[in-house]
Design a protein around this motif. Structure first.
Motif, short mmCIF file in Angstrom:
data_model
loop_
_atom_site.label_atom_id
_atom_site.label_comp_id
_atom_site.label_asym_id
_atom_site.label_seq_id
_atom_site.Cartn_x
_atom_site.Cartn_y
_atom_site.Cartn_z
N THR B 134 0.91 -1.24 0.04
CA THR B 134 0.20 0.22 -0.02
C THR B 134 0.90 1.39 0.06
OG1 THR B 134 -0.05 0.10 2.46
CG2 THR B 134 -1.90 -1.00 1.07
N LEU B 135 2.14 0.87 0.19
CA LEU B 135 3.12 2.38 0.38
C LEU B 135 3.06 2.84 -1.03
CD1 LEU B 135 5.06 3.30 2.38
CD2 LEU B 135 6.67 2.05 1.66
N GLY B 136 2.99 2.22 -2.13
CA GLY B 136 3.16 2.75 -3.28
C GLY B 136 4.66 3.09 -3.72
N ASP B 137 4.73 3.23 -4.94
CA ASP B 137 6.06 3.40 -5.71
C ASP B 137 6.51 4.89 -5.59
OD1 ASP B 137 5.84 0.73 -7.86
OD2 ASP B 137 6.62 0.85 -5.87
N PRO B 138 7.71 5.51 -5.65
CA PRO B 138 8.82 4.55 -5.54
C PRO B 138 9.24 3.98 -4.22
CG PRO B 138 9.59 6.73 -5.60
CD PRO B 138 7.99 6.88 -5.56
N ILE B 143 12.88 0.58 -0.84
CA ILE B 143 12.96 -0.53 0.44
C ILE B 143 13.07 -1.79 0.00
CG2 ILE B 143 11.75 -1.22 2.22
CD1 ILE B 143 10.28 1.23 2.55
N GLU B 144 12.57 -2.12 -0.94
CA GLU B 144 12.80 -3.74 -1.40
C GLU B 144 14.24 -3.87 -1.98
OE1 GLU B 144 8.33 -4.92 -2.45
OE2 GLU B 144 9.77 -5.46 -3.83
N LEU B 145 14.70 -2.91 -2.82
CA LEU B 145 15.89 -2.93 -3.41
C LEU B 145 17.03 -2.82 -2.40
CD1 LEU B 145 15.08 -1.29 -6.93
CD2 LEU B 145 15.57 -3.54 -6.51
N ASP B 146 16.97 -1.94 -1.62
CA ASP B 146 17.83 -1.49 -0.64
C ASP B 146 17.90 -2.80 0.45
OD1 ASP B 146 18.28 -0.05 2.59
OD2 ASP B 146 19.48 0.12 0.90
N CYS B 147 17.02 -3.33 0.78
CA CYS B 147 16.86 -4.50 1.60
C CYS B 147 17.36 -5.73 0.98
CB CYS B 147 15.50 -5.16 2.14
SG CYS B 147 14.89 -3.65 3.20
N MET B 158 18.09 2.60 -11.69
CA MET B 158 16.97 1.78 -12.11
C MET B 158 15.72 2.58 -12.07
SD MET B 158 17.91 -2.03 -10.03
CE MET B 158 16.30 -2.72 -10.37
N LEU B 159 15.62 3.31 -10.99
CA LEU B 159 14.45 4.07 -10.75
C LEU B 159 14.31 5.60 -11.91
CD1 LEU B 159 13.54 3.34 -7.30
CD2 LEU B 159 12.99 1.83 -9.54
N ASN B 160 15.50 5.78 -12.26
CA ASN B 160 15.63 6.97 -12.95
C ASN B 160 15.62 8.04 -12.20
OD1 ASN B 160 16.32 8.18 -15.47
ND2 ASN B 160 14.00 8.44 -16.00
N TYR B 161 16.12 8.10 -10.95
CA TYR B 161 16.28 9.32 -10.06
C TYR B 161 17.58 9.55 -9.61
CZ TYR B 161 11.21 8.57 -8.69
OH TYR B 161 10.10 8.58 -8.82
N THR B 162 17.80 10.69 -8.96
CA THR B 162 19.49 10.94 -8.54
C THR B 162 19.51 10.22 -7.29
OG1 THR B 162 18.62 12.68 -7.60
CG2 THR B 162 19.27 13.22 -9.66
N TYR B 163 20.93 10.00 -7.13
CA TYR B 163 21.47 9.31 -6.03
C TYR B 163 21.12 10.04 -4.78
CZ TYR B 163 24.55 8.09 -2.39
OH TYR B 163 25.10 7.57 -1.13
N GLU B 164 21.23 11.44 -4.91
CA GLU B 164 20.74 12.33 -3.74
C GLU B 164 19.32 12.08 -3.20
OE1 GLU B 164 24.56 13.49 -5.06
OE2 GLU B 164 22.60 13.52 -6.26
N TYR B 165 18.65 12.00 -4.15
CA TYR B 165 17.05 11.98 -4.11
C TYR B 165 16.64 10.74 -3.40
CZ TYR B 165 12.05 11.08 -4.85
OH TYR B 165 10.89 11.02 -4.64
N ILE B 166 17.37 9.53 -3.86
CA ILE B 166 17.25 8.39 -3.26
C ILE B 166 17.70 8.17 -1.74
CG2 ILE B 166 17.79 5.81 -3.57
CD1 ILE B 166 15.85 6.58 -5.44
N ARG B 167 18.71 8.83 -1.54
CA ARG B 167 19.45 8.64 -0.40
C ARG B 167 18.62 9.66 0.74
NH1 ARG B 167 23.80 11.66 2.31
NH2 ARG B 167 23.73 13.15 0.68
N HIS B 168 17.89 10.55 0.37
CA HIS B 168 17.13 11.31 1.27
C HIS B 168 15.68 10.74 1.29
CE1 HIS B 168 19.96 14.79 0.81
NE2 HIS B 168 19.80 14.53 2.13
N LYS B 169 15.26 10.05 0.17
CA LYS B 169 13.94 9.49 0.10
C LYS B 169 13.90 8.23 1.08
CE LYS B 169 9.75 9.16 -1.81
NZ LYS B 169 8.90 10.51 -1.56
#
Lengths: 316, 191
Positions: B134-138, B143-147, B158-169
């Motif tokens: 229910t969390l939705g993407d991304p 979470i799944e890929l990090d785990c 893979m998700l077409n975001y910047t590294y900084e965005y993912i690190r903070h997200k």
């Protein structure tokens, strides 16, 4: 320490990224603070399950299966019923033929003035029949060629390869908000479904499994939609199911859309026809009916395509 | 983890290659689903209860196969039905107990039977997976890929975001997930 910093700290510990001193401090906090310990345990279990792809896949697969369980078991039992009927029919035919042969033999072998005619001379010789290959039988190769190219498929089977050349996923854009018209505000369910669908198509080649999962989420999200968005929901869900190769379910959703007069009726008819063509041969008649309605109906973007596709199918 | 020893017996000895367990589990579900649903409905449950029960049972079986602690001598469907029946009885008793005050041992001192611990874990996993979905993407994907030990840079690509965005997200997503889990009324009964 705020919540985000605490989460980072826990994650670093669970990944083994903390230095010895920091790790010791963490463990001391864990042992002296029960609430913190529960939070760490929760994070640990989340990492265990989210990191286990097979468990995730199994869980989601079983969930989907159970939700569709009555349909699946009904279809399976119908198939078994049909197979049983087919076997019984075949057996009855075989028994009838045997009886006929036995009767003929009895009449022939009964005493008479005429010489007995050997059975072999009475029945058509199987050796005389030769099977000639049908030159029009060519295996279709899956292709992403644009419509208009010569593509054939095996007669009597589905036209999947042909259909793949004609299917184009529509560019869904969420309905725009119009000022002063509250009823045009995009419904949150549709908005979310649009986003997931777009995301799924983005990942289709790079991450097909994730793409499929997103499409399944779209299907689940659009189960039992409110009446106000029913047609939109069925139309989007149909495309998601089509992408998942669930042609029968997709056709059913498209049918709901084209059964009611609305701006997407023709689109739904077109895609419904493609679904029927992607299924087994017995659905071709329904596909042809829909294509004829498009080809002979009001002018539309699909009119020429429908005529072209009909011609290809009928030439098989 | 199960060994991939090719000399391991096939057939009913499910200490076979792990890759074979999922189709067997799916088949077991198909075999016993109707019977489980009928049993649950006849004993004070709903279809949703039956679905949850079968789902948890599959995870329990999956876990036992992986730990090589399961050696079936009969049909997997029959085994699945058997454990579902027993667990349903247990769940009915828990439902009836409800919020009664008892002289039960406090949670921190309670020693759980191993089988009971397996089922509670399966229920918690079901809750976590449900909330992940229910969390939705991304967020779910992050979470799944990090785990799954995918580096953040790779996740970003893979998700077409910047590294900084993912690190903070990422911590935001985890915070959202843990909040969803804790707010669920089932959570307190499962820990």
């Amino acid at each position: 320490m705020n919540d985000i910093q605490k989460i980072d700290w826990i994650e670093q510990y669970l990944k083994g990224e903390l230095e010895e001193k920091e790790k010791a401090r963490f463990e001391a906090t864990y042992h002296t603070n029960p609430e913190f310990a529960r939070e760490v345990d929760l994070h640990r279990e989340i990492r265990e399950v989210a990191g286990d792809k097979r468990t995730l896949e199994l869980s989601r697969h079983v969930r989907t299966m159970l939700q569709k369980a009555d349909v699946v078991s009904e279809v399976s039992s119908k198939k078994r019923h049909i197979q049983t009927l087919s076997f019984r029919f075949f057996f009855a035919i075989a028994a009838a033929i045997t009886l006929i042969i036995a009767t003929v033999y009895w009449f022939v072998s009964s005493p008479s003035d005429q010489p007995a005619v050997p059975i072999a001379n009475q029945l058509p010789s199987i050796q005389d029949q030769t099977l000639k290959p049908d030159v029009s039988d060519t295996l279709a190769t899956p292709s992403s060629e644009k419509p208009g190219k010569q593509i054939t498929s095996v007669p009597g089977k589905n036209f999947l390869a042909l259909v793949e050349a004609y299917y184009r996923s529509p560019a869904f854009t969420p309905p725009e908000v119009r000022r002063g018209e509250a009823d045009r505000i995009p419904h949150p369910i549709i908005q979310q479904a649009y986003e997931k669908y777009s995301e799924a198509l983005k990942f289709k080649d790079a991450a097909p499994r994730q793409s499929s999962e997103l499409l399944r989420e779209v299907v689940l999200l659009l189960t039992s939609p409110p009446d106000s968005i029913s047609l939109m929901a069925h139309y989007l869900r149909a495309h998601a199911r089509y992408q998942l190769r669930e042609f029968e379910a997709a056709a059913s959703d498209f049918q709901i859309v084209y059964s009611t007069e609305n701006p997407q009726s023709i689109d739904a008819k077109w895609y419904g026809a493609l679904c029927f063509l992607s299924m087994e041969g017995r659905k071709n008649a329904q596909a042809k009916q829909l294509l004829r309605e498009i080809a002979e109906g009001k002018p539309s973007d699909y009119m020429n395509r429908a005529r072209e596709l009909l011609a290809k199918i009928q030439s098989q | 983890m199960l060994s991939n020893d090719p000399s391991a017996k096939q057939g009913n000895d499910f200490r076979a290659m792990p890759e074979s367990e999922s189709p067997m589990l799916i088949q077991a579900t198909e075999e016993c689903w109707k019977a489980v649903m009928a049993h649950v409905l006849a004993n004070g449950g709903t279809r949703a209860d039956a679905e949850d029960l079968v789902h948890d049972a599959i995870l329990v079986m999956h876990n036992r196969i992986r730990k090589s602690s399961l050696k079936l001598t009969g049909s997997p469907g029959a085994y699945l039905f058997g454990i579902c029946k027993n667990e349903w009885l247990h769940r009915l008793r828990e439902k009836k107990r409800g919020n009664l005050v008892t002289n039960q041992i406090p949670v921190e001192y309670r020693v759980e039977h191993p089988a009971e611990a397996e089922w509670r874990l399966a229920e918690r996993y079901r809750l976590y997976i449900e909330k992940l979905d229910t969390l939705g993407d991304p967020c779910r994907l992050i979470i799944e890929l990090d785990c799954q030990k995918v580096p953040l840079k790779e996740i970003a690509r893979m998700l077409n975001y910047t590294y900084e965005y993912i690190r903070h997200k990422k911590p935001d997503c985890i915070a959202k997930l843990t909040s969803l889990i804790r707010q669920d009324p089932r959570f307190n009964g499962l820990i």
